[in-house]
Design an enzyme around this catalytic site. Structure first.
Site, PDB file in Angstrom:
ATOM      1  N   SER A   1       5.366  -2.364  -7.084  1.00 58.47           N
ATOM      2  CA  SER A   1       5.577  -0.909  -7.130  1.00 58.47           C
ATOM      3  C   SER A   1       6.457  -0.407  -8.259  1.00 58.47           C
ATOM      4  CB  SER A   1       6.143  -0.423  -5.789  1.00 58.47           C
ATOM      5  OG  SER A   1       5.210  -0.639  -4.766  1.00 58.47           O
TER       6      SER A   1
ATOM      7  N   SER B   1       8.165   8.276  -9.214  1.00 57.82           N
ATOM      8  CA  SER B   1       9.075   8.044 -10.340  1.00 57.82           C
ATOM      9  C   SER B   1       8.303   7.942 -11.652  1.00 57.82           C
ATOM     10  CB  SER B   1       9.893   6.775 -10.104  1.00 57.82           C
ATOM     11  OG  SER B   1      10.857   6.967  -9.090  1.00 57.82           O
TER      12      SER B   1
ATOM     13  N   LYS C   1      14.054   7.061  -6.680  1.00 53.53           N
ATOM     14  CA  LYS C   1      12.938   6.881  -5.754  1.00 53.53           C
ATOM     15  C   LYS C   1      13.468   6.965  -4.327  1.00 53.53           C
ATOM     16  CE  LYS C   1       9.359   3.455  -4.546  1.00 53.53           C
ATOM     17  NZ  LYS C   1       8.781   2.136  -4.907  1.00 53.53           N
TER      18      LYS C   1
END
Length: 476
Positions: free
Chosen positions: A172, A152, A74
């Site tokens: 997240s 991701s 990420k």
């Protein structure tokens, strides 16, 4: 080598390499082909590192537990030396900023033998739970390309790679996992270091690990990434054995609470999300556990939002100042999105004493919430989010209300952000799909340091209600 690697998990791919049935280069080339085939539609990978990945696969890869397995980082929280890094910030992308070092977690992924094929799309600074920023454009959900998710999660769910790095400051890891039908584990505060850049992010709220298709992959990633570093501010209890050994281990008979109404009473929970949590509760009961409609009453403390906003603004302002130092000039409103600038302006108006008072209030909240687990409870079950995956555009900036994306976020983080504040481990599991075929996750929360228990129960649920054969609309 098997003909189709697309939905083979990381553990299985690593075994192909270990047994000589596949070479790392073959796994990496296959993943690159999948990224090239799908990324034009999904926009999950914003920086491709194909030649670097091929060179790594052909070179002297470490003989780690995930040797040769392709994955993605990420573009927030895990720097990789020599690669572009932007955190979704417009100015950083435009300047072409390149990281000059690896983060500790990146080093640990490399030591495990993982091969990075790219970096994934992220909201600007991770401030909102939707990925449709101005720097790179929207990431599209492979279950429904008109809906949002994280880069991701989209990369793993669509079959580009079997596992991906992810980070979580308010949900997240867990929110995109819920939206994409994946496993997403937020580890305990301090379990995975953020060094060398910071000792803690957002006062200890930010953690990082991964999203995956299987519980055993999540355990493998935790074994790879976890472990203290010199200077750590938070060191959770260390495991007595590898986390992979928890997968399939008997969790015993547990006392579990169930919460299906958001702690923030202004947030209504969609019936599908309630059904997801209640269905998981019934499944847990069928497995021999006791489930009761109970939860920490402190979750509903009304003043916690007022304590969070000054900290949130201050942390954001400090991050923009950090980017200004990296880019050699102060950032301006034109360099970031309106919501980012508005949040930072709140922070610039917070005094030092106000910030400390707000941080102390969060610490007190964490202690009150965690007390529930001390009273004999093992787990708490909740919906991961209060709604199915949102439509792209729901978070679009409003000229007369730059705070709208932040206000809108409350619906998605209502069940997740409390446990960033408390530092407890929490996992989202894909145990429910709507009538329209959208995944909806269930969150399980354990006491601080008890990832072992979460993995035991998650594996038990995975075996009882498997999800491995489900495929999104867009996949390789």
């Amino acid at each position: 080598m098997p003909d189709d690697l697309t939905f083979m998990d990381a553990t299985a791919q690593a075994e192909l390499v270990r047994s000589g049935q596949a070479r790392p280069r073959e796994l990496v080339d296959a993943a690159i082909d999948r990224v090239e085939a799908l990324n034009g539609e999904l926009n999950a990978v914003v920086t491709t590192l194909f030649e670097k990945a091929r060179a790594a696969a052909d070179g002297d890869l470490p003989d780690g537990p995930l040797r040769g397995v392709p994955f993605v980082l990420k573009d927030l929280g895990a720097l990789s030396k020599g690669d572009p890094y932007a955190e979704g910030v417009k100015a950083a992308r435009q300047a072409g900023y390149v990281a000059d070092h690896d983060s500790v977690v990146t080093e640990r992924f490399r030591a495990a033998g993982l091969v990075c094929v790219g970096r994934t799309n992220t909201p600007e600074l991770g401030l909102v739970p939707t990925t449709e920023g101005e720097a790179y454009g929207p990431c599209r959900n492979p279950w429904d390309p008109g809906r949002s998710t994280g880069g991701s999660a989209a990369a793993v769910a669509s079959g580009m790679v079997p596992v991906a790095h992810a980070s979580d400051g308010g949900g997240s890891i867990r929110i995109p996992a819920s939206e994409c039908g994946l496993v997403g584990l937020k580890p305990s505060r301090g379990r995975v270091p953020l060094w060398p850049d910071v000792a803690e992010g957002w006062g200890g709220m930010v953690v990082q690990l991964s999203v995956s298709r299987s519980v055993r992959d999540m355990a493998a990633m935790l074994d790879v990434a976890a472990g203290p570093c010199p200077g750590d501010l938070h060191i959770p209890p260390q495991p007595s054995r590898p986390y992979r050994d928890e997968v399939g281990a008997d969790p015993g008979r547990l006392r579990i609470g169930l919460l299906t109404a958001a702690p923030d009473e202004s947030v209504a929970t969609d019936p599908e999300c309630v059904a997801a949590a209640e269905g998981t509760a019934r499944l847990l009961e069928s497995l021999g556990h006791t489930v009761e409609p109970e939860h920490p009453r402190a979750l509903a403390d009304a003043d916690i939002a007022q304590a969070f906003l000054p900290c949130y603004g201050t942390w954001t302002a400090a991050t923009l100042d950090w980017w200004g130092r990296l880019l050699g000039r102060p950032l301006t409103p034109d360099d970031v999105e309106p919501a980012t600038w508005a949040v930072a302006e709140v922070g610039r108006g917070v005094s030092g004493t106000q910030f400390v008072a707000a941080l102390y209030a969060i610490h007190g909240y964490a202690a009150r919430v965690q007390q529930w687990w001390e009273e004999g409870w093992d787990l708490l079950v909740t919906p991961t989010i209060a709604e199915p995956p949102p439509l792209l555009g729901d978070y679009a900036a409003q000229p007369d209300n730059p705070f709208w994306p932040i206000t809108r976020s409350v619906v998605e983080v209502a069940y997740t952000i409390p446990f960033n504040m408390t530092g407890q481990p929490a996992v989202s599991l894909p145990l429910h799909w709507t009538a329209d075929g959208l995944p909806v996750g269930t969150q399980l929360v354990a006491a601080y340091g008890r990832e072992d228990l979460l993995l035991r129960v998650a594996a038990q649920l995975e075996q009882a209600r498997p999800w491995a054969d489900r495929r999104p609309r867009v996949h390789a």
